[in-house]
Design a protein around this motif. Structure first.
Motif, PDB file in Angstrom:
ATOM      1  N   PRO A  30      12.938  -2.606  -1.643  1.00 27.54           N
ATOM      2  CA  PRO A  30      13.047  -1.167  -1.374  1.00 27.54           C
ATOM      3  C   PRO A  30      12.041  -0.369  -2.185  1.00 27.54           C
ATOM      4  O   PRO A  30      11.550  -0.814  -3.216  1.00 27.54           O
ATOM      5  N   GLY A  31      11.758   0.821  -1.679  1.00 23.66           N
ATOM      6  CA  GLY A  31      10.915   1.750  -2.415  1.00 23.66           C
ATOM      7  C   GLY A  31       9.478   1.824  -1.926  1.00 23.66           C
ATOM      8  O   GLY A  31       8.738   2.703  -2.336  1.00 23.66           O
ATOM      9  N   TYR A  32       9.078   0.924  -1.052  1.00 21.55           N
ATOM     10  CA  TYR A  32       7.710   0.954  -0.540  1.00 21.55           C
ATOM     11  C   TYR A  32       7.665   1.749   0.755  1.00 21.55           C
ATOM     12  O   TYR A  32       8.519   1.602   1.618  1.00 21.55           O
ATOM     13  N   SER A  33       6.658   2.581   0.909  1.00 23.28           N
ATOM     14  CA  SER A  33       6.498   3.361   2.134  1.00 23.28           C
ATOM     15  C   SER A  33       5.281   2.916   2.931  1.00 23.28           C
ATOM     16  O   SER A  33       5.107   3.330   4.077  1.00 23.28           O
ATOM     17  N   GLN A  34       4.446   2.077   2.325  1.00 22.78           N
ATOM     18  CA  GLN A  34       3.236   1.636   3.009  1.00 22.78           C
ATOM     19  C   GLN A  34       2.834   0.250   2.527  1.00 22.78           C
ATOM     20  O   GLN A  34       3.076  -0.108   1.380  1.00 22.78           O
ATOM     21  N   ALA A  35       2.237  -0.516   3.420  1.00 24.02           N
ATOM     22  CA  ALA A  35       1.717  -1.834   3.063  1.00 24.02           C
ATOM     23  C   ALA A  35       0.399  -2.051   3.808  1.00 24.02           C
ATOM     24  O   ALA A  35       0.140  -1.422   4.835  1.00 24.02           O
ATOM     25  N   GLN A  36      -0.408  -2.924   3.276  1.00 26.89           N
ATOM     26  CA  GLN A  36      -1.662  -3.289   3.918  1.00 26.89           C
ATOM     27  C   GLN A  36      -1.527  -4.745   4.372  1.00 26.89           C
ATOM     28  O   GLN A  36      -1.107  -5.603   3.596  1.00 26.89           O
ATOM     29  N   ILE A  49      -2.634  -0.924   8.438  1.00 24.07           N
ATOM     30  CA  ILE A  49      -1.828  -0.177   7.480  1.00 24.07           C
ATOM     31  C   ILE A  49      -0.454  -0.016   8.115  1.00 24.07           C
ATOM     32  O   ILE A  49      -0.327   0.508   9.223  1.00 24.07           O
ATOM     33  N   LEU A  50       0.576  -0.496   7.433  1.00 25.53           N
ATOM     34  CA  LEU A  50       1.942  -0.443   7.942  1.00 25.53           C
ATOM     35  C   LEU A  50       2.714   0.675   7.252  1.00 25.53           C
ATOM     36  O   LEU A  50       2.725   0.765   6.026  1.00 25.53           O
ATOM     37  N   ARG A  51       3.331   1.529   8.026  1.00 26.32           N
ATOM     38  CA  ARG A  51       4.195   2.570   7.477  1.00 26.32           C
ATOM     39  C   ARG A  51       5.614   2.022   7.499  1.00 26.32           C
ATOM     40  O   ARG A  51       6.175   1.787   8.562  1.00 26.32           O
ATOM     41  N   LEU A  52       6.184   1.841   6.344  1.00 26.62           N
ATOM     42  CA  LEU A  52       7.496   1.215   6.212  1.00 26.62           C
ATOM     43  C   LEU A  52       8.593   2.270   6.211  1.00 26.62           C
ATOM     44  O   LEU A  52       8.509   3.256   5.491  1.00 26.62           O
ATOM     45  N   GLY A  53       9.593   2.031   7.013  1.00 25.92           N
ATOM     46  CA  GLY A  53      10.708   2.965   7.076  1.00 25.92           C
ATOM     47  C   GLY A  53      10.377   4.260   7.788  1.00 25.92           C
ATOM     48  O   GLY A  53      11.158   5.197   7.777  1.00 25.92           O
ATOM     49  N   TYR A  54       9.239   4.307   8.457  1.00 23.40           N
ATOM     50  CA  TYR A  54       8.805   5.523   9.133  1.00 23.40           C
ATOM     51  C   TYR A  54       9.521   5.676  10.460  1.00 23.40           C
ATOM     52  O   TYR A  54       9.704   4.709  11.199  1.00 23.40           O
ATOM     53  N   LEU A  55       9.911   6.893  10.762  1.00 21.00           N
ATOM     54  CA  LEU A  55      10.468   7.230  12.065  1.00 21.00           C
ATOM     55  C   LEU A  55       9.671   8.377  12.665  1.00 21.00           C
ATOM     56  O   LEU A  55       9.277   9.303  11.952  1.00 21.00           O
TER      57      LEU A  55
END
Length: 118
Positions: A30-36, A49-55
């Motif tokens: 938890p706590g990440y909002s973006q990943a490569q 670029i992945l947006r995590l938890g994005y709606l």
């Protein structure tokens, strides 16, 4: 498929190969909002670029579909208004004592915001 991949989360880096269906399965803390993410062999890598938890916003059809799915309704996230989305909306409306129309009317969107959150 066995394609190499690398996922970077902050300073952490995970590596592996896709499964036979081309999927990657990584537990993200938890706590990440973006990943490569890099996928493919070294000489032919694609980067994402992945947006995590994005709606998407709830005012957009994809945002409605995302929230319905998160709440447990069978609803593909296509951005298209098809029969499966209409059925998911009807089920949501029935279970929340709303007028059953299969449409994303103002009361339905308001209930989605209240029950799902942003």
């Amino acid at each position: 498929m066995n394609v190499p991949w690398t996922l970077k989360l902050g300073i952490e880096e995970y590596q592996g190969k896709t499964d036979n269906d081309g999927h990657v399965n990584v537990s993200i803390p938890p706590g990440y909002s973006q990943a490569q993410m890099r996928v493919g062999p070294e000489n032919d890598t694609e980067e994402f670029i992945l947006r995590l938890g994005y709606l998407d916003p709830v005012e957009l059809l994809r945002g409605i579909q995302q929230r319905l799915r998160n709440l447990g309704y069978h609803c593909p996230i296509t951005g298209e208004f098809e029969e499966t989305t209409r059925k998911a909306l009807c089920s949501f409306q029935i279970q929340n004592n709303l007028k059953v129309s299969g449409e994303a009317d103002r009361n339905t969107v308001s209930a989605l915001k209240r029950l799902h959150g942003a």
